[in-house]
Design an enzyme around this catalytic site. Sequence first.
Site, short mmCIF file in Angstrom:
data_model
loop_
_atom_site.label_atom_id
_atom_site.label_comp_id
_atom_site.label_asym_id
_atom_site.label_seq_id
_atom_site.Cartn_x
_atom_site.Cartn_y
_atom_site.Cartn_z
NE ARG A 59 0.18 1.36 3.36
CZ ARG A 59 1.11 2.25 3.56
NH1 ARG A 59 2.38 1.90 3.63
NH2 ARG A 59 0.81 3.53 3.69
N GLY A 60 0.24 2.39 -0.12
CA GLY A 60 1.00 3.62 -0.33
C GLY A 60 1.09 3.85 -1.83
CB ALA A 61 0.23 6.78 -3.93
NE ARG A 105 -6.27 0.81 -1.58
CZ ARG A 105 -5.59 1.36 -0.57
NH1 ARG A 105 -4.30 1.13 -0.43
NH2 ARG A 105 -6.19 2.15 0.29
CG ASP A 250 -3.24 8.03 -1.60
OD1 ASP A 250 -3.08 8.46 -0.44
OD2 ASP A 250 -2.97 6.86 -1.93
CE LYS A 261 -5.27 5.61 4.48
NZ LYS A 261 -6.24 4.70 3.81
O1 MRU Z 1 -4.52 3.16 2.28
P1 MRU Z 1 -3.05 3.40 2.14
O2 MRU Z 1 -2.25 2.83 3.27
O3 MRU Z 1 -2.53 2.96 0.80
O4 MRU Z 1 -2.91 4.98 2.21
C1 MRU Z 1 -1.63 5.54 2.07
C2 MRU Z 1 -1.62 7.02 2.12
O5 MRU Z 1 -2.61 7.68 2.27
C3 MRU Z 1 -0.28 7.66 1.91
O6 MRU Z 1 -0.18 8.86 2.62
C4 MRU Z 1 -0.10 7.98 0.40
O7 MRU Z 1 -0.41 6.86 -0.38
C5 MRU Z 1 1.27 8.42 0.10
S1 MRU Z 1 2.47 7.14 0.27
C6 MRU Z 1 3.97 7.82 -0.09
#
Ligand code: MRU
Length: 359
Positions: A59-61, A105, A250, A261
């Site tokens: 996870r994480g963009a 997602r 994201d 988030k």
């Molecule tokens: O649901 P997630 O854990 O994928 O959400 C992640 C976030 O909101 C991060 O802040 C975002 O993806 C940036 S990651 C460098």
Amino acid sequence: MSTKPITITPPATVVEWVGGAADGHVRLLDQTVLPTQVGYIDCRSTEELWDAIKRLAVRGAPAIGVAAAYGMVLSAREAAHEAKMSGRAFREVLAEKAEYLKSCRPTAVNLAWAVERARRAAKGVAAERAAEKILTEAREIHREDAAMCRAIGEHAAALIRRCSGVLTHCNAGALATAGIGTATAGMYVAHAAGHAFCVYCDETRPLLQGSRLTAWELSQAGINAVVITDNVAGQVMREGRVQLVITGADRIAANGDTANKIGTYGLAILARHHGIPFYVAAPVSTFDLSLEDGSGIPIEQRDAEEITEGLGRRTAPDGIAVYAPAFDVTPAGLITGIITDRGIIQPVTGDKIREKIGL
Ligand code: MRU
């Protein structure tokens, strides 16, 4: 500015391709079991990867983007086989698989961006050679992401060096990217340069990316991390414990409105009330200049059980209605600056964004 190579301890490999284009697979650090276990899962089909992204194993963009680019190697192999068996055009089958991966997602634009880049890499290439071409492109996306994180870190470190306390939300760290993170990048660079500071990590309900992941990776690296529940952030600000808020993103629209988030919007309002600078850190791959503003950003909705049974036991009445958006949009006007790999955009306006990111 530091030019020392930054290493993170342990240097967790979040995403990697194991083996060759014809027989290899995607290996992911399983983020659902952190921080109590460090384990890996192997994805050998597009469906397995889709499921891993959906479950937030990766996870994480940016990390989702890198994983999906490697996933397209699996898709190309499957599409070549299916096209041969069915007589359909390879490109048509591959396009369907790309759409399927993108649907997983919807908010993080890096997912669609990486899938499309991988698909373009196979354009005009024979079906048998497409996987190999896509693997080369995925490796390039992986390498670029690590470099973008490092560049963000160099730009952000000066901001961190002015602070004794920083607050962050969710995990926009090494675990969310192929490098040293986005929101955490400046923290790693400033720490490596000897600056001492404390990072308040919002727990980040409901899936606890802040306490499970950010607190874990920062403390592994020797950075002083303190976990707070999300509703403590205002108090921490009022007590003067933090001089800066940095979050990830994201998707960032052309005017600077930023999806991140759920809870980020509230933090930005709190920061404004307390006169604390609120920065977003993100690579160019997180900008979506096709959207005029944040109202067009699709917001992923999560399953009710993540709220009602997320802590290992039922914490709400059976059958209760739940509203569970995974992300919110912070208006550009609440963001002090956006730290990109190309420098800091400040103030956050459409013109400044076009100057740095636009063609
Ligand atoms: O649901 P997630 O854990 O994928 O959400 C992640 C976030 O909101 C991060 O802040 C975002 O993806 C940036 S990651 C460098």
